[in-house]
Design an enzyme around this catalytic site. Structure first.
Site, PDB file in Angstrom:
ATOM      1  N   THR A 162       0.818  -1.211   0.000  1.00  0.00           N
ATOM      2  CA  THR A 162       0.000   0.000   0.000  1.00  0.00           C
ATOM      3  C   THR A 162       0.852   1.261   0.000  1.00  0.00           C
ATOM      4  O   THR A 162       1.958   1.267   0.558  1.00  0.00           O
ATOM      5  CB  THR A 162      -0.893   0.014   1.258  1.00  0.00           C
ATOM      6  OG1 THR A 162      -1.469   1.309   1.406  1.00  0.00           O
ATOM      7  CG2 THR A 162      -0.093  -0.280   2.526  1.00  0.00           C
ATOM      8  N   TYR A 218      -1.944   0.372   9.789  1.00  0.00           N
ATOM      9  CA  TYR A 218      -2.220  -0.322   8.523  1.00  0.00           C
ATOM     10  C   TYR A 218      -0.953  -0.327   7.653  1.00  0.00           C
ATOM     11  O   TYR A 218      -0.487  -1.374   7.202  1.00  0.00           O
ATOM     12  CB  TYR A 218      -3.389   0.359   7.793  1.00  0.00           C
ATOM     13  CG  TYR A 218      -3.545  -0.105   6.379  1.00  0.00           C
ATOM     14  CD1 TYR A 218      -3.742  -1.457   6.090  1.00  0.00           C
ATOM     15  CD2 TYR A 218      -3.474   0.798   5.315  1.00  0.00           C
ATOM     16  CE1 TYR A 218      -3.867  -1.893   4.778  1.00  0.00           C
ATOM     17  CE2 TYR A 218      -3.601   0.364   4.003  1.00  0.00           C
ATOM     18  CZ  TYR A 218      -3.789  -0.985   3.747  1.00  0.00           C
ATOM     19  OH  TYR A 218      -3.890  -1.404   2.446  1.00  0.00           O
TER      20      TYR A 218
END
Ligand code: UDP
Length: 330
Positions: free
Chosen positions: A117, A141
């Protein structure tokens, strides 16, 4: 020569499965159906409902289905949720990925494609951000995915497992043929939320922060069509099969849109207005993040075909309508 797709019943994974099938590949899906849907996997594709961190299960699958490559999508992906519950992210995204990689090594799998990501960059020094930028994630995250990148790097050095890490920017849109789309009912991602507001499935929406140092004060992101994203995985697979060394690539269009730009586009494509509440910042959000895509274009020869926010929004709207009409299926 089967390809194992973890998270293949989810949003991006289900598009990947369709793309692999279209290319004539043999596919098997492992998904715990926590956010995915059985119907999202074509009925002739084997779907194993289970946990990708379950070493016994995964080892059996790799052996019995003669898996040659793993494309690992299954993950938790919501930044604010990761801020509130980091340990769940480190368990699911990091610890379980370690088990999956261990199984891959034990089974002598050679090719591994990992969904990373843009959140690994945190708040980049400059945009568009290149893969060589210092990684400084600002939320659990991003960190939970970064650990996996590091594990893969170490494992590639020590074993025969080669990998491509794809750092996704903001994935949106739906299959142009209408076969799949973002289906999570409580999705929090911007385009999904705006589309639901436009169709009257929610009363309105919030803009999280209008005081960022950006053109209009709202955050800027690089929105990429899910079909171009899965195409990048096909390119990565071809690259690995041709013997390419392990690689990390951004996947984005190198173009930023603000939250307000996106809302304006959704209103314009849907032809409706809806209430938008200007709210405070959301924890864990960087102001701007836009991909440099020079590397993926030169190394994987990635050629995006849906680089157009209007198309992304139109297909997201079409999918949301379709989804609304099929409610009740599991
Ligand atoms: N956002 C927003 N309202 C929403 C959902 C998202 O203003 O209802 C903003 C969010 O704060 C961020 C951007 O839209 O600046 C993209 O957020 P999203 O959750 O879609 O993806 P992320 O970049 O967090 O992965």
């Amino acid at each position: 020569m089967t390809i194992l797709v973890t998270g293949g019943a989810g949003y991006i994974g289900s598009h990947m499965v369709l793309e692999l099938l279209d290319a004539g590949e043999q596919v098997i899906v492992l998904d715990n159906l926590s956010t995915g849907f059985r119907w999202a996997v074509p009925s002739h594709v084997p779907l194993i409902v289970g946990d990708f961190g379950d070493e016994e299960l995964v080892s059996r699958i790799l052996r019995e289905h003669q898996v040659s490559a793993i494309i690992h999508f299954a993950a938790k992906i919501v930044v604010p949720e990761s801020m509130a519950d980091p340990l769940t992210y480190y368990l699911n995204n990091t610890a379980k990925a370690r088990n999956l990689i261990a199984c891959a090594v034990a089974a002598r799998i050679e090719h591994f494609i990992f969904s990373s990501t843009a959140a690994v960059y945190g708040e980049p020094q400059s945009n568009p951000v290149s893969e060589d930028e210092m990684l400084k994630p600002i939320n659990p995250y991003g960190r939970s995915k970064w650990f996996v990148e590091m594990m893969l790097e170490d494992v590639a050095r020590a074993t025969g497992l080669r990998h491509v890490v794809l750092r996704y920017f903001n994935v949106a849109g739906a299959d142009p043929q209408g076969r799949s789309g973002q289906s999570t009912p409580d999705a929090t991602h911007l385009i999904k939320v705006a589309v639901q507001a436009a169709l009257g499935f929610r009363p309105g929406m919030d803009v999280f922060g209008t005081d960022y140092p950006t053109r209009d004060g709202s955050c800027e992101r690089d929105y990429i069509h899910v079909s171009d994203l899965v195409r990048a995985h096909m390119d990565a697979l071809r690259y690995l099969r041709a013997g390419g060394p392990s690689l990390v690539c951004n996947v984005g269009y190198q173009k930023g849109y603000s939250v307000l730009d996106v809302i304006k586009m959704v209103k314009s494509v849907a032809g409706v207005d809806f209430p938008v509440h200007l709210s405070g910042r959301r924890a864990g959000d960087p102001a701007v993040i836009v991909a440099s895509n020079a590397r993926i274009k030169s190394t994987l020869n990635w050629q995006p075909q849906h680089n157009d926010l209007q198309t992304i929004v139109r297909q997201a709207l079409d999918w949301e309508r379709r989804l609304h009409n099929r409610r009740g299926e599991d």
